[in-house]
Design a protein around this motif. Structure first.
Motif, PDB file in Angstrom:
ATOM      1  N   ASP A   1     -34.333 -38.504   5.726  1.00 35.90           N
ATOM      2  CA  ASP A   1     -33.837 -39.882   5.675  1.00 35.90           C
ATOM      3  C   ASP A   1     -34.698 -40.734   4.746  1.00 35.90           C
ATOM      4  O   ASP A   1     -34.182 -41.538   3.966  1.00 35.90           O
TER       5      ASP A   1
ATOM      6  N   ALA B   1     -33.917 -39.860   1.190  1.00 34.77           N
ATOM      7  CA  ALA B   1     -32.640 -40.467   0.803  1.00 34.77           C
ATOM      8  C   ALA B   1     -32.818 -41.961   0.520  1.00 34.77           C
ATOM      9  O   ALA B   1     -32.209 -42.498  -0.413  1.00 34.77           O
TER      10      ALA B   1
ATOM     11  N   SER C   1     -34.393 -48.938   7.307  1.00 30.94           N
ATOM     12  CA  SER C   1     -32.937 -48.980   7.447  1.00 30.94           C
ATOM     13  C   SER C   1     -32.575 -50.153   8.345  1.00 30.94           C
ATOM     14  O   SER C   1     -33.415 -50.684   9.063  1.00 30.94           O
TER      15      SER C   1
ATOM     16  N   LYS D   1     -32.771 -45.375  14.047  1.00 29.29           N
ATOM     17  CA  LYS D   1     -32.261 -44.013  14.208  1.00 29.29           C
ATOM     18  C   LYS D   1     -33.330 -43.200  14.942  1.00 29.29           C
ATOM     19  O   LYS D   1     -34.396 -42.963  14.391  1.00 29.29           O
TER      20      LYS D   1
ATOM     21  N   TYR E   1     -34.757 -40.279  12.935  1.00 33.11           N
ATOM     22  CA  TYR E   1     -35.155 -40.544  11.552  1.00 33.11           C
ATOM     23  C   TYR E   1     -36.280 -39.593  11.157  1.00 33.11           C
ATOM     24  O   TYR E   1     -37.224 -39.375  11.907  1.00 33.11           O
TER      25      TYR E   1
ATOM     26  N   GLN F   1     -38.712 -48.099  10.297  1.00 26.52           N
ATOM     27  CA  GLN F   1     -37.818 -47.371   9.398  1.00 26.52           C
ATOM     28  C   GLN F   1     -37.218 -48.321   8.364  1.00 26.52           C
ATOM     29  O   GLN F   1     -36.895 -49.454   8.698  1.00 26.52           O
TER      30      GLN F   1
END
Length: 98
Positions: free
Chosen positions: A52, A55, A41, A45, A48, A39
């Motif tokens: 997401d 975003a 990020s 998460k 996810y 991911q």
């Protein structure tokens, strides 16, 4: 087409691609490939998903100062990055990745 992953290097590539597309009046496709275990990020998460990833794409555009005046397609793919970019290049469309 430019692939991003949330890294500073990807942001530099995106800024360059936006500037080039603006200069030449070209269409730009920005691709973010993700998976549940990979991911873009800082923290994992478990839920996810595509929202997401979208975003994260929009956040990358904002971090490089936006893309005003550029025809941009944002594509998020639940796939391996290399395959997402190769598939996108072979079949350019917003629905390239599943």
């Amino acid at each position: 087409m430019v692939g991003i992953d949330g890294s500073p290097g990807a942001d530099r590539a995106l800024a360059w691609a936006v500037a080039e597309a603006r200069q030449w009046g070209a269409h730009l496709e920005v691709v973010l490939a993700w998976s549940y275990l990979d991911q873009p990020s800082k923290e994992f998460k478990p839920d996810y998903g595509e929202a997401d990833a979208r975003a994260a794409l929009e956040g990358a555009i904002e971090r490089v100062g936006g893309a005003d005046g550029v025809d941009v397609t944002l594509t998020c793919c639940n796939d391996l990055p290399a395959r997402a970019l190769l598939d996108g290049a072979a079949n350019p469309s917003p629905d390239t990745c599943m």
